[in-house]
Motif scaffolding. Structure first.
Motif, PDB file in Angstrom:
ATOM      1  N   VAL A  76      64.418  33.782 -23.626  1.00  0.00           N
ATOM      2  CA  VAL A  76      65.822  33.391 -23.771  1.00  0.00           C
ATOM      3  C   VAL A  76      66.702  34.242 -22.858  1.00  0.00           C
ATOM      4  O   VAL A  76      67.571  33.715 -22.153  1.00  0.00           O
ATOM      5  CB  VAL A  76      66.286  33.491 -25.240  1.00  0.00           C
ATOM      6  CG1 VAL A  76      67.778  33.198 -25.351  1.00  0.00           C
ATOM      7  CG2 VAL A  76      65.502  32.529 -26.127  1.00  0.00           C
ATOM      8  N   GLN A  77      66.470  35.536 -22.822  1.00  0.00           N
ATOM      9  CA  GLN A  77      67.277  36.440 -21.997  1.00  0.00           C
ATOM     10  C   GLN A  77      67.174  36.111 -20.511  1.00  0.00           C
ATOM     11  O   GLN A  77      68.150  36.214 -19.776  1.00  0.00           O
ATOM     12  CB  GLN A  77      66.838  37.893 -22.191  1.00  0.00           C
ATOM     13  CG  GLN A  77      67.210  38.485 -23.510  1.00  0.00           C
ATOM     14  CD  GLN A  77      66.614  39.877 -23.700  1.00  0.00           C
ATOM     15  OE1 GLN A  77      65.596  40.232 -23.100  1.00  0.00           O
ATOM     16  NE2 GLN A  77      67.249  40.661 -24.552  1.00  0.00           N
ATOM     17  N   GLN A  78      66.000  35.696 -20.063  1.00  0.00           N
ATOM     18  CA  GLN A  78      65.759  35.543 -18.628  1.00  0.00           C
ATOM     19  C   GLN A  78      65.635  34.103 -18.160  1.00  0.00           C
ATOM     20  O   GLN A  78      65.270  33.852 -17.011  1.00  0.00           O
ATOM     21  CB  GLN A  78      64.515  36.343 -18.248  1.00  0.00           C
ATOM     22  CG  GLN A  78      64.694  37.820 -18.516  1.00  0.00           C
ATOM     23  CD  GLN A  78      63.453  38.632 -18.243  1.00  0.00           C
ATOM     24  OE1 GLN A  78      62.424  38.138 -17.810  1.00  0.00           O
ATOM     25  NE2 GLN A  78      63.548  39.922 -18.496  1.00  0.00           N
ATOM     26  N   ARG A  79      65.939  33.148 -19.028  1.00  0.00           N
ATOM     27  CA  ARG A  79      65.766  31.736 -18.689  1.00  0.00           C
ATOM     28  C   ARG A  79      66.612  31.326 -17.489  1.00  0.00           C
ATOM     29  O   ARG A  79      66.147  30.608 -16.610  1.00  0.00           O
ATOM     30  CB  ARG A  79      66.092  30.860 -19.899  1.00  0.00           C
ATOM     31  CG  ARG A  79      65.922  29.389 -19.659  1.00  0.00           C
ATOM     32  CD  ARG A  79      64.460  29.023 -19.494  1.00  0.00           C
ATOM     33  NE  ARG A  79      64.366  27.586 -19.350  1.00  0.00           N
ATOM     34  CZ  ARG A  79      63.493  26.982 -18.576  1.00  0.00           C
ATOM     35  NH1 ARG A  79      62.607  27.670 -17.905  1.00  0.00           N
ATOM     36  NH2 ARG A  79      63.459  25.672 -18.490  1.00  0.00           N
ATOM     37  N   GLY A  80      67.855  31.768 -17.436  1.00  0.00           N
ATOM     38  CA  GLY A  80      68.720  31.407 -16.312  1.00  0.00           C
ATOM     39  C   GLY A  80      68.152  31.895 -14.987  1.00  0.00           C
ATOM     40  O   GLY A  80      68.111  31.148 -14.005  1.00  0.00           O
ATOM     41  N   ALA A  81      67.717  33.142 -14.953  1.00  0.00           N
ATOM     42  CA  ALA A  81      67.123  33.699 -13.737  1.00  0.00           C
ATOM     43  C   ALA A  81      65.854  32.945 -13.357  1.00  0.00           C
ATOM     44  O   ALA A  81      65.595  32.713 -12.165  1.00  0.00           O
ATOM     45  CB  ALA A  81      66.826  35.179 -13.930  1.00  0.00           C
ATOM     46  N   ALA A  82      65.066  32.535 -14.360  1.00  0.00           N
ATOM     47  CA  ALA A  82      63.828  31.782 -14.084  1.00  0.00           C
ATOM     48  C   ALA A  82      64.145  30.423 -13.459  1.00  0.00           C
ATOM     49  O   ALA A  82      63.451  29.981 -12.537  1.00  0.00           O
ATOM     50  CB  ALA A  82      63.021  31.613 -15.366  1.00  0.00           C
TER      51      ALA A  82
ATOM     52  N   LYS B 143      65.258  31.009  -9.850  1.00  0.00           N
ATOM     53  CA  LYS B 143      64.096  31.362  -9.032  1.00  0.00           C
ATOM     54  C   LYS B 143      63.245  30.125  -8.727  1.00  0.00           C
ATOM     55  O   LYS B 143      62.807  29.934  -7.598  1.00  0.00           O
ATOM     56  CB  LYS B 143      63.250  32.419  -9.741  1.00  0.00           C
ATOM     57  CG  LYS B 143      62.084  32.914  -8.922  1.00  0.00           C
ATOM     58  CD  LYS B 143      61.321  33.994  -9.647  1.00  0.00           C
ATOM     59  CE  LYS B 143      60.134  34.450  -8.812  1.00  0.00           C
ATOM     60  NZ  LYS B 143      59.358  35.473  -9.500  1.00  0.00           N
ATOM     61  N   ALA B 144      63.020  29.285  -9.721  1.00  0.00           N
ATOM     62  CA  ALA B 144      62.168  28.107  -9.539  1.00  0.00           C
ATOM     63  C   ALA B 144      62.839  27.026  -8.688  1.00  0.00           C
ATOM     64  O   ALA B 144      62.202  26.423  -7.828  1.00  0.00           O
ATOM     65  CB  ALA B 144      61.780  27.530 -10.905  1.00  0.00           C
ATOM     66  N   ARG B 145      64.124  26.798  -8.927  1.00  0.00           N
ATOM     67  CA  ARG B 145      64.827  25.706  -8.246  1.00  0.00           C
ATOM     68  C   ARG B 145      65.546  26.134  -6.974  1.00  0.00           C
ATOM     69  O   ARG B 145      65.972  25.291  -6.200  1.00  0.00           O
ATOM     70  CB  ARG B 145      65.860  25.083  -9.186  1.00  0.00           C
ATOM     71  CG  ARG B 145      65.265  24.411 -10.399  1.00  0.00           C
ATOM     72  CD  ARG B 145      66.330  23.713 -11.221  1.00  0.00           C
ATOM     73  NE  ARG B 145      66.998  22.704 -10.418  1.00  0.00           N
ATOM     74  CZ  ARG B 145      68.316  22.465 -10.451  1.00  0.00           C
ATOM     75  NH1 ARG B 145      69.095  23.140 -11.241  1.00  0.00           N
ATOM     76  NH2 ARG B 145      68.847  21.552  -9.686  1.00  0.00           N
ATOM     77  N   LYS B 146      65.763  27.433  -6.831  1.00  0.00           N
ATOM     78  CA  LYS B 146      66.586  27.967  -5.746  1.00  0.00           C
ATOM     79  C   LYS B 146      68.024  27.461  -5.862  1.00  0.00           C
ATOM     80  O   LYS B 146      68.763  27.408  -4.898  1.00  0.00           O
ATOM     81  CB  LYS B 146      66.018  27.613  -4.359  1.00  0.00           C
ATOM     82  CG  LYS B 146      64.554  27.920  -4.160  1.00  0.00           C
ATOM     83  CD  LYS B 146      64.311  29.406  -4.042  1.00  0.00           C
ATOM     84  CE  LYS B 146      62.889  29.692  -3.636  1.00  0.00           C
ATOM     85  NZ  LYS B 146      62.035  30.076  -4.717  1.00  0.00           N
ATOM     86  N   LEU B 147      68.389  27.067  -7.065  1.00  0.00           N
ATOM     87  CA  LEU B 147      69.737  26.582  -7.389  1.00  0.00           C
ATOM     88  C   LEU B 147      70.132  27.139  -8.743  1.00  0.00           C
ATOM     89  O   LEU B 147      69.278  27.484  -9.553  1.00  0.00           O
ATOM     90  CB  LEU B 147      69.767  25.052  -7.469  1.00  0.00           C
ATOM     91  CG  LEU B 147      69.458  24.265  -6.199  1.00  0.00           C
ATOM     92  CD1 LEU B 147      69.246  22.802  -6.532  1.00  0.00           C
ATOM     93  CD2 LEU B 147      70.590  24.430  -5.196  1.00  0.00           C
ATOM     94  N   SER B 148      71.425  27.144  -9.004  1.00  0.00           N
ATOM     95  CA  SER B 148      71.893  27.640 -10.302  1.00  0.00           C
ATOM     96  C   SER B 148      71.591  26.634 -11.407  1.00  0.00           C
ATOM     97  O   SER B 148      71.248  25.480 -11.145  1.00  0.00           O
ATOM     98  CB  SER B 148      73.397  27.915 -10.263  1.00  0.00           C
ATOM     99  OG  SER B 148      74.111  26.706 -10.376  1.00  0.00           O
ATOM    100  N   SER B 149      71.781  27.089 -12.629  1.00  0.00           N
ATOM    101  CA  SER B 149      71.615  26.209 -13.790  1.00  0.00           C
ATOM    102  C   SER B 149      72.982  25.707 -14.254  1.00  0.00           C
ATOM    103  O   SER B 149      73.259  25.626 -15.433  1.00  0.00           O
ATOM    104  CB  SER B 149      70.897  26.958 -14.913  1.00  0.00           C
ATOM    105  OG  SER B 149      71.623  28.130 -15.247  1.00  0.00           O
ATOM    106  N   ALA B 150      73.849  25.352 -13.299  1.00  0.00           N
ATOM    107  CA  ALA B 150      75.231  24.954 -13.611  1.00  0.00           C
ATOM    108  C   ALA B 150      75.277  23.736 -14.529  1.00  0.00           C
ATOM    109  O   ALA B 150      76.143  23.653 -15.406  1.00  0.00           O
ATOM    110  CB  ALA B 150      76.007  24.681 -12.326  1.00  0.00           C
TER     111      ALA B 150
END
Length: 140
Positions: free
Chosen positions: A110-116, A119-126
């Protein structure tokens, strides 16, 4: 004539909890109860992790809490979380019965989901944040 302005404020910019506190201090005319901040994105991620672990619909998971700002120091808390079952509400900790998973993998994910995602998409989770803002507003 007295004119009342009703405002609900959703603080999205991180650190959201801290920014909500600053807003509360510097905009005293807005009632404190009308200022909220977006930890819903992390909340949704916590619910998703629990629902996947228990093979239940995410809508059946209730009362998970996110403490702290949207960062690696936040604490996703399942101590009051429940899941709807055919026998009523059951505590998440009882159903998962794996404190090691809850205290390690669950919290870290949960803490690192956004960073993951970044990293995977090379895009933000906007889009996830926008969806969470909609979920948050519906609850108000």
């Amino acid at each position: 004539m007295f004119c009342s302005i009703f405002a609900q404020v959703l603080v999205v910019a991180n650190p959201a909890n801290t920014n909500a506190l600053i807003l509360k201090e510097f905009a005293p005319s807005i009632p404190e109860k009308n200022v909220t901040c977006l930890t819903r994105l992390d909340h949704n991620r916590a619910l998703g992790q629990i629902s996947e672990k228990l093979f239940v619909h995410v809508g059946g998971v209730k009362n998970a809490i996110i403490w702290g700002n949207h960062s690696s120091t936040q604490y996703p808390d399942v101590n009051h979380a429940t899941v709807s079952t055919c026998n009523g509400e059951k505590p998440v900790r009882e159903l998962i019965a794996d404190d090691n998973w809850i205290n390690t993998e669950f919290i870290t994910t949960v803490q690192q989901r956004g960073a993951a995602i970044i990293k995977a998409r090379k895009l933000s989770s906007a889009l996830s944040a926008a969806s969470s803002a909609c979920d948050h507003i519906q609850v108000l």
